[in-house]
Design an enzyme around this catalytic site. Structure first.
Site, short mmCIF file in Angstrom:
data_model
loop_
_atom_site.label_atom_id
_atom_site.label_comp_id
_atom_site.label_asym_id
_atom_site.label_seq_id
_atom_site.Cartn_x
_atom_site.Cartn_y
_atom_site.Cartn_z
N GLU A 184 -44.34 3.30 -39.08
CA GLU A 184 -43.78 2.45 -38.02
C GLU A 184 -44.02 2.99 -36.61
OE1 GLU A 184 -39.66 1.70 -38.88
OE2 GLU A 184 -40.15 0.43 -40.58
N GLU A 338 -41.44 -0.68 -47.42
CA GLU A 338 -40.00 -0.52 -47.22
C GLU A 338 -39.34 -1.90 -47.14
OE1 GLU A 338 -38.49 1.84 -43.90
OE2 GLU A 338 -40.10 3.30 -44.18
#
Ligand code: FCB
Length: 428
Positions: A184, A338
């Site tokens: 991320e 995720e």
């Protein structure tokens, strides 16, 4: 009447963790920051969290400075074999974890062979249990020497990362096929260099641009070196994408929504599209776009939201379908690296998983090449500046005894993993 949603053959079913959040005992920039900021975070807890529906239940913990110190966290560093037995007993066939840069390279250019051996043992322990590893090289904290050199603002940082990636690949490359260079990048950049929330707490547009550019360079360099050392390696990043929904589907909002969609969802992926073998997608929530200022907390907790997690993040399963459809243009296989919920009482987690899987399955039916799903997280863990009160785990941790206790939702997920299918009581 029940409905069976069957997933493609060979689908990967797993969970995700990250080194700093579960290992314990790391020496990196986060650990220093935690020590300096625990007191302040304690004092700000009421202001930050009293709007949450769970405030009464979390307030003692959120107002205790210990909550903000990662310390031993789940001691996964020592208990990983035990955790992998649990993974196996829950029928998972994959596991995503991260290697801690500060352990491998505690001093600039000096590598710690003992720590490399540790991760070798971790990878062999997975292999022994026939669990496919997805290895993340960088999940946010940086070694202290890099912090002293201005972290990701340093123009040399992509080279430093390349050297670290090379070392890891030379030693561990043969034990894994799937590599995630960076977790991320935008969430990290935004919190650390724009919102001023995470170390090094900068609020500067020029700095975040510089950092993002360096992360793009770092990924490209690592991609190249990983492939040089292992032709079969599959390399990508884990990208947090958000479904930016135009409020009330108004034309003006539709145009407006394209801005965050480009900057947040597309810019980074576009920049590395020739250097990614698959897409790692992290999906949590969605955001309605309209003109007008909203307080940051309202970006998640908007009046229209029906259901939220313990952290106030909206539960919006359809968003994962929207985001997946948008990724079709990249023509790459997709792994959900995720997706998860903070839910201490485990009242919503099973439904959260099944609803997201329902929409993922629909995307697959419509031709999106999704090949795996990793629930965040295997264990309760240290949730960055929030500390320990958010409980994301399929497995509950008793932090005093380090006892692992699988929640009912873990068994629900285990059944899906075992059967490679989801059984629903009602259709769409
Ligand atoms: C993601 C992070 C992960 C965890 C979850 C809740 O953005 O990648 O480390 O904190 O959120």
């Amino acid at each position: 009447m029940s409905y069976k949603l069957i997933f493609p053959k060979g689908f990967l079913w797993g969970t995700s963790t990250s080194s700093h959040q579960v290992e314990g005992g790391n020496l990196n920039d986060w650990r220093e920051w935690e020590k300096k900021n625990a007191e302040r975070l304690t004092q700000e807890a009421e202001k930050n969290y009293s709007w949450l529906p769970v405030w009464q239940e979390i307030k003692n913990q959120a107002q205790n400075p210990e909550n903000y110190i990662s310390g031993k966290t789940c001691d996964h560093y020592h208990l990983y074999e035990k955790d992998f037995d649990l993974i196996k007993s829950l029928n998972n066939n994959a596991y995503r974890f991260s290697i801690e840069w500060s352990r491998i390279e505690p001093e600039q250019g000096k590598f710690n062979q003992k720590e490399i051996e540790h991760y070798k043992k971790v990878l062999l322990a997975l292999k022994k249990r026939k669990v496919v590893p997805f290895v993340t090289l960088y999940h946010w904290p940086i070694p202290l020497w890099l912090k002293e050199k201005n972290g990701w603002l340093n123009p040399q940082s992509p080279k430093y990362f390349e050297r670290y990636a090379k070392k890891v690949m030379e030693n561990l490359g043969k034990y894994a096929d799937f590599w995630i260079t960076i977790n991320e990048p935008l969430v990290y950049g935004a919190n650390s260099y724009l919102a001023g929330k995470w170390p090094p707490q900068k609020k500067n547009l020029f700095k975040i641009i510089k950092v993002i550019r360096n992360l793009v360079k770092a990924h490209k360099k690592a991609y190249k070196i990983i492939h040089q050392l292992d032709k079969k390696a599959k390399v990508s990043i884990a990208k947090n994408n958000v479904y930016f929904e135009p409020y009330k589907n108004k034309l003006f909002n539709k145009i407006l929504a394209k801005i965050p969609d480009y900057l947040w969802n597309k810019y980074f992926l576009n920049s590395i599209k020739r250097q990614m073998d698959f897409i790692g997608l992290n999906y949590y929530s969605h955001n309605r776009i309209k003109i007008g200022w909203k307080k940051p907390r309202d970006w998640f907790n908007q009046n229209e939201n029906k259901e939220v997690s313990d952290m106030g993040w909206e539960i919006y399963p359809k968003g994962i379908y929207r985001v997946l459809k948008e990724l079709k243009n990249y023509k790459k296989p997709i792994y959900i690296t995720e997706n998860g919920i903070a839910d201490a009482k485990d009242k919503k987690r099973a439904e959260f998983i099944s609803q997201h899987l329902k929409w993922i399955h629909k995307a697959i039916q419509e031709g999106i090449d999704v090949r795996g799903y990793f629930y965040w997280s295997l264990l309760d863990n240290f949730e960055w500046d929030k500390g320990f009160w958010p409980r994301f785990g399929l497995i509950e941790i008793d932090y005093k005894t380090m006892k692992r206790n699988p929640r009912p939702s873990a068994f629900y997920y285990a059944k899906i993993c075992k059967e490679n299918q989801l059984i629903l009581n009602s259709q769409f």
